[in-house]
Design a protein around this motif. Structure first.
Motif, PDB file in Angstrom:
ATOM      1  N   THR A   1      15.993  -1.280  -6.705  1.00  0.00           N
ATOM      2  CA  THR A   1      15.760   0.144  -6.464  1.00  0.00           C
ATOM      3  C   THR A   1      14.568   0.352  -5.541  1.00  0.00           C
ATOM      4  OG1 THR A   1      16.630   0.634  -8.670  1.00  0.00           O
ATOM      5  CG2 THR A   1      15.353   2.358  -7.591  1.00  0.00           C
ATOM      6  N   TRP A   2      13.486  -0.388  -5.807  1.00  0.00           N
ATOM      7  CA  TRP A   2      12.304  -0.261  -4.960  1.00  0.00           C
ATOM      8  C   TRP A   2      12.610  -0.659  -3.523  1.00  0.00           C
ATOM      9  CZ3 TRP A   2      10.056  -4.476  -2.472  1.00  0.00           C
ATOM     10  CH2 TRP A   2       8.926  -4.180  -1.719  1.00  0.00           C
ATOM     11  N   PHE A   3      13.404  -1.718  -3.346  1.00  0.00           N
ATOM     12  CA  PHE A   3      13.705  -2.193  -1.995  1.00  0.00           C
ATOM     13  C   PHE A   3      14.408  -1.106  -1.179  1.00  0.00           C
ATOM     14  CE2 PHE A   3      16.698  -4.261   0.951  1.00  0.00           C
ATOM     15  CZ  PHE A   3      15.798  -4.944   1.751  1.00  0.00           C
ATOM     16  N   PHE A   4      15.493  -0.554  -1.758  1.00  0.00           N
ATOM     17  CA  PHE A   4      16.246   0.456  -1.012  1.00  0.00           C
ATOM     18  C   PHE A   4      15.455   1.764  -0.900  1.00  0.00           C
ATOM     19  CE2 PHE A   4      19.723  -2.349  -2.355  1.00  0.00           C
ATOM     20  CZ  PHE A   4      20.375  -2.516  -1.154  1.00  0.00           C
ATOM     21  N   LEU A   5      14.765   2.140  -1.987  1.00  0.00           N
ATOM     22  CA  LEU A   5      13.976   3.382  -1.936  1.00  0.00           C
ATOM     23  C   LEU A   5      12.837   3.252  -0.939  1.00  0.00           C
ATOM     24  CD1 LEU A   5      13.529   6.190  -3.196  1.00  0.00           C
ATOM     25  CD2 LEU A   5      12.045   5.113  -4.877  1.00  0.00           C
ATOM     26  N   ASN A   6      12.193   2.082  -0.946  1.00  0.00           N
ATOM     27  CA  ASN A   6      11.079   1.875  -0.026  1.00  0.00           C
ATOM     28  C   ASN A   6      11.557   1.913   1.422  1.00  0.00           C
ATOM     29  OD1 ASN A   6       8.214   1.218   0.243  1.00  0.00           O
ATOM     30  ND2 ASN A   6       8.949  -0.674   1.166  1.00  0.00           N
ATOM     31  N   ARG A   7      12.704   1.278   1.687  1.00  0.00           N
ATOM     32  CA  ARG A   7      13.233   1.295   3.051  1.00  0.00           C
ATOM     33  C   ARG A   7      13.568   2.713   3.485  1.00  0.00           C
ATOM     34  NH1 ARG A   7      17.916  -2.720   4.444  1.00  0.00           N
ATOM     35  NH2 ARG A   7      17.604  -1.586   6.380  1.00  0.00           N
ATOM     36  N   ARG A   8      14.190   3.481   2.561  1.00  0.00           N
ATOM     37  CA  ARG A   8      14.583   4.842   2.924  1.00  0.00           C
ATOM     38  C   ARG A   8      13.359   5.723   3.151  1.00  0.00           C
ATOM     39  NH1 ARG A   8      15.458   9.574   0.145  1.00  0.00           N
ATOM     40  NH2 ARG A   8      17.048  10.957   1.035  1.00  0.00           N
ATOM     41  N   ILE A   9      12.376   5.635   2.225  1.00  0.00           N
ATOM     42  CA  ILE A   9      11.184   6.474   2.354  1.00  0.00           C
ATOM     43  C   ILE A   9      10.391   6.097   3.592  1.00  0.00           C
ATOM     44  CG2 ILE A   9       8.963   7.017   1.285  1.00  0.00           C
ATOM     45  CD1 ILE A   9      10.299   6.891  -1.405  1.00  0.00           C
TER      46      ILE A   9
ATOM     47  N   SER B   1       0.811  -1.222   0.000  1.00  0.00           N
ATOM     48  CA  SER B   1       0.000   0.000   0.000  1.00  0.00           C
ATOM     49  C   SER B   1       0.842   1.269   0.000  1.00  0.00           C
ATOM     50  CB  SER B   1      -0.917   0.015   1.229  1.00  0.00           C
ATOM     51  OG  SER B   1      -0.148   0.026   2.422  1.00  0.00           O
ATOM     52  N   THR B   2       2.167   1.135   0.011  1.00  0.00           N
ATOM     53  CA  THR B   2       3.024   2.322   0.036  1.00  0.00           C
ATOM     54  C   THR B   2       3.068   2.979  -1.336  1.00  0.00           C
ATOM     55  OG1 THR B   2       4.990   0.988  -0.447  1.00  0.00           O
ATOM     56  CG2 THR B   2       4.463   1.382   1.872  1.00  0.00           C
ATOM     57  N   THR B   3       3.303   4.273  -1.324  1.00  0.00           N
ATOM     58  CA  THR B   3       3.419   5.023  -2.582  1.00  0.00           C
ATOM     59  C   THR B   3       4.620   4.557  -3.392  1.00  0.00           C
ATOM     60  OG1 THR B   3       2.410   6.932  -1.507  1.00  0.00           O
ATOM     61  CG2 THR B   3       3.603   7.342  -3.550  1.00  0.00           C
ATOM     62  N   ALA B   4       5.716   4.202  -2.696  1.00  0.00           N
ATOM     63  CA  ALA B   4       6.921   3.750  -3.394  1.00  0.00           C
ATOM     64  C   ALA B   4       6.632   2.492  -4.203  1.00  0.00           C
ATOM     65  CB  ALA B   4       8.037   3.493  -2.385  1.00  0.00           C
ATOM     66  N   PHE B   5       5.888   1.534  -3.623  1.00  0.00           N
ATOM     67  CA  PHE B   5       5.565   0.308  -4.353  1.00  0.00           C
ATOM     68  C   PHE B   5       4.663   0.612  -5.548  1.00  0.00           C
ATOM     69  CE2 PHE B   5       2.753  -3.283  -5.173  1.00  0.00           C
ATOM     70  CZ  PHE B   5       3.669  -4.301  -5.393  1.00  0.00           C
ATOM     71  N   LYS B   6       3.664   1.449  -5.336  1.00  0.00           N
ATOM     72  CA  LYS B   6       2.753   1.771  -6.433  1.00  0.00           C
ATOM     73  C   LYS B   6       3.475   2.475  -7.567  1.00  0.00           C
ATOM     74  CE  LYS B   6      -1.251   2.129  -3.337  1.00  0.00           C
ATOM     75  NZ  LYS B   6      -2.270   3.026  -2.754  1.00  0.00           N
ATOM     76  N   LEU B   7       4.361   3.424  -7.216  1.00  0.00           N
ATOM     77  CA  LEU B   7       5.126   4.106  -8.260  1.00  0.00           C
ATOM     78  C   LEU B   7       6.042   3.139  -8.990  1.00  0.00           C
ATOM     79  CD1 LEU B   7       6.087   7.463  -6.491  1.00  0.00           C
ATOM     80  CD2 LEU B   7       4.427   7.120  -8.314  1.00  0.00           C
ATOM     81  N   ALA B   8       6.698   2.223  -8.230  1.00  0.00           N
ATOM     82  CA  ALA B   8       7.579   1.248  -8.863  1.00  0.00           C
ATOM     83  C   ALA B   8       6.787   0.353  -9.811  1.00  0.00           C
ATOM     84  CB  ALA B   8       8.287   0.414  -7.789  1.00  0.00           C
TER      85      ALA B   8
ATOM     86  N   ILE C   1      13.484  -5.648 -14.474  1.00  0.00           N
ATOM     87  CA  ILE C   1      12.693  -6.083 -13.317  1.00  0.00           C
ATOM     88  C   ILE C   1      13.575  -6.233 -12.086  1.00  0.00           C
ATOM     89  CG2 ILE C   1      11.331  -7.994 -12.390  1.00  0.00           C
ATOM     90  CD1 ILE C   1      10.237  -8.415 -15.217  1.00  0.00           C
ATOM     91  N   VAL C   2      14.756  -6.840 -12.281  1.00  0.00           N
ATOM     92  CA  VAL C   2      15.675  -7.020 -11.143  1.00  0.00           C
ATOM     93  C   VAL C   2      16.131  -5.662 -10.619  1.00  0.00           C
ATOM     94  CG1 VAL C   2      17.930  -7.913 -10.447  1.00  0.00           C
ATOM     95  CG2 VAL C   2      16.428  -9.295 -11.890  1.00  0.00           C
ATOM     96  N   LEU C   3      16.525  -4.767 -11.535  1.00  0.00           N
ATOM     97  CA  LEU C   3      16.980  -3.438 -11.121  1.00  0.00           C
ATOM     98  C   LEU C   3      15.854  -2.654 -10.455  1.00  0.00           C
ATOM     99  CD1 LEU C   3      19.298  -1.401 -11.116  1.00  0.00           C
ATOM    100  CD2 LEU C   3      18.521  -0.603 -13.350  1.00  0.00           C
ATOM    101  N   ALA C   4      14.630  -2.766 -10.992  1.00  0.00           N
ATOM    102  CA  ALA C   4      13.491  -2.078 -10.375  1.00  0.00           C
ATOM    103  C   ALA C   4      13.221  -2.629  -8.981  1.00  0.00           C
ATOM    104  CB  ALA C   4      12.249  -2.230 -11.258  1.00  0.00           C
ATOM    105  N   GLY C   5      13.360  -3.959  -8.830  1.00  0.00           N
ATOM    106  CA  GLY C   5      13.149  -4.548  -7.513  1.00  0.00           C
ATOM    107  C   GLY C   5      14.180  -4.071  -6.503  1.00  0.00           C
TER     108      GLY C   5
END
Length: 498
Positions: free
Chosen positions: A181-189, A9-16, A175-179
């Motif tokens: 990026t999403w992981f680190f971006l999601n953790r930071r956000i 439900s996070t914005t980071a996941f939806k944007l990714a 897909i791997v790079l997006a995953g």
């Protein structure tokens, strides 16, 4: 399950997910576009190559007949290339070429049009693994001979396979790079948002001194936290001011209310004459008017500080306000034995509210009249109003030759209900400088209380007294006196038209 739902439900996941879907769709579209256009281009090149071969063989057939055509085809078959040739006799028997098998249906359509066929190369067994695709033209020659000229499409198939592999590799890598990026971006956000939420909860629980963390990298979270911290500073300041106002009201208004109550109780206990009763009522009315004036001043300050006075900052000449206000107070100062002088050195244009600025200047002059007298009448009271300007600022000074204010008290005296010991004999509520400061702050200016002798152009060095210095920004369109007057004239014309 709760953690997974929270992450999804996070914005980071939806944007990714949106970006990944968009890039995938764009990549597939580009692959189809490039593949189809490449096929069309290579097909055109193949057709041109086949037509060129047909032209050469037609010349040999015209010169040497079927035998010359067979010799030419055999020579071409021996050269290493991807061209295909086949000559059959009237009975469909193989004469020469490099094709071992071709469907009968294809051989029956010998009208010379372009066909895409499946064939088996010469020298290979007829199996599905050995079948290949080609573009051919088939002609029927005199004597029921048949000539086939074509070109193998293996290069095109190989190129399309490479494009498909490249697309697959690109999609997997994306897909791997997006995953990642999403992981680190999601953790930071999520970490930053959790910190903001925790700090907000602490503030909501009553810790008004708490502030949001600012990492210093200048990103959007830092900008948001900085703005919220400024807002919290303002809220804390207002809350502290409210507390001080409440305390001051309870302290400073208690005395007049108690005095009024005592006067009324004494009047009720005593058998007073009509004149004494009238005198008591008049004194009570004076006390009541002072209380009303105090509350009106508090309300005025609160409205000015909150910016809800309806003030409209328009270009105006500060010198006109100074002249009008000083003209009103000159007779008052003269009747009070005060030497009153006005010195206008410049006529700066500022953005301001005429009524509020006039009230602020009037309060400064009244303070000077009440508290700016020399001690023990050692000299004649003096009040001097000076208006000057720099390139960026308008400077208004009100000076007196009284006892002045100690440097340690100059900041405190601008607070509400603050009255120094030397001024308690005079009537007042201690709200005048608070109102002046609020008005100056509303105009993005600054109120400075300094010694009267600190200005280079005012009085003799070491002169006693107080100088209230108001610094206001000049109108943005004003750059020198000429342009300032032009801005003023335009504003006046606009007001007159409206």
């Amino acid at each position: 399950m709760t953690a997974l739902t929270r992450i999804l439900s996070t914005t980071a996941f939806k944007l990714a997910a949106i970006y990944l879907t968009s890039f995938t769709a764009l990549s597939v579209f580009l692959f189809i576009f490039i593949s189809n256009n490449t096929d069309d281009l290579m097909n055109k090149q193949v057709v041109q190559t086949v037509d060129a071969e047909i032209q050469g063989l037609a010349e040999q057939y015209a010169q040497n007949g079927i035998n010359g055509l067979v010799v030419g085809v055999e020579r071409r078959v021996r050269s290493p290339n991807s061209n295909l040739y086949l000559i059959l006799d009237y009975a469909g028997n193989f004469i020469t070429g490099n094709i071992a098998y071709l469907p009968e249906k294809v051989l029956s359509e010998s009208d010379g049009r372009i066909q895409v066929v499946t064939y088996t190369p010469l020298g290979l067994p007829e199996t599905d693994e050995n079948k290949a695709r080609a573009i051919v033209r088939i002609f029927e020659l005199p004597g029921n001979f048949k000539l086939l000229v074509g070109r193998d499409l293996e290069d095109q198939v190989h190129l399309k396979s490479l494009l498909g592999d490249a697309l697959t590799l690109w999609l997997v890598g994306m897909i791997v790079l997006a995953g990642i990026t999403w992981f680190f971006l999601n953790r930071r956000i999520l970490k930053r948002i959790d910190n903001l939420s925790m700090s907000s909860r602490q503030i909501m629980e009553g810790d008004l001194a708490g502030r949001l963390d600012v990492t210093g990298n200048g990103d959007e979270f830092d900008r948001l936290a900085s703005n919220l911290n400024v807002m919290l500073d303002r809220i804390e300041e207002l809350m502290q001011g409210l507390k001080e106002v409440s305390d001051n009201i309870a302290h400073d208004l208690k005395t007049p209310l108690t005095r009024m109550r005592g006067r009324v109780e004494a009047a009720l206990r005593q058998d007073m004459s009509a004149d004494d009763g009238r005198k008591c009522l008049e004194d009570t009315l004076v006390e009541t008017d002072e209380l009303i004036n105090t509350f009106n001043a508090l309300l005025r300050i609160a409205r000015v500080e909150a910016g809800s006075t309806g003030a409209q900052l328009k270009p105006l000449k500060l010198s006109d306000i100074v002249r009008d206000v000083c003209e009103l107070y000159e007779p008052v100062a003269e009747d009070d034995g005060v030497e009153f002088s006005v010195q206008i050195e410049d006529e700066p244009v500022i953005d301001g509210d005429r009524e509020l600025l006039a009230q602020a200047l009037a309060n400064l002059i009244e303070n000077a009249l009440k508290y700016g007298r020399p001690p023990q009448d050692t000299a004649k009271p003096l009040i001097k109003v000076v208006l000057s300007a720099t390139k960026e600022q308008a400077i208004l000074r009100v000076e007196d030759n009284g006892a002045g204010i100690a440097e340690a008290d100059r900041e405190r005296v601008c607070n509400r209900f603050v009255r120094l010991d030397g001024s308690r004999h005079a009537p007042g509520s201690g709200l005048g400088l608070s109102l002046i400061k609020a008005v100056v702050t509303l105009h993005q200016g600054e109120l400075q209380l300094i010694s009267a002798g600190s200005e280079n152009d005012s009085g003799s060095k070491g002169q006693s007294g107080l100088c209230a210095r108001v610094v206001l920004p000049r109108n943005k369109g004003q750059r020198g006196e000429g342009e300032g007057n032009e801005a003023w004239d335009k504003a006046q014309k606009k007001n007159a038209t409206s």
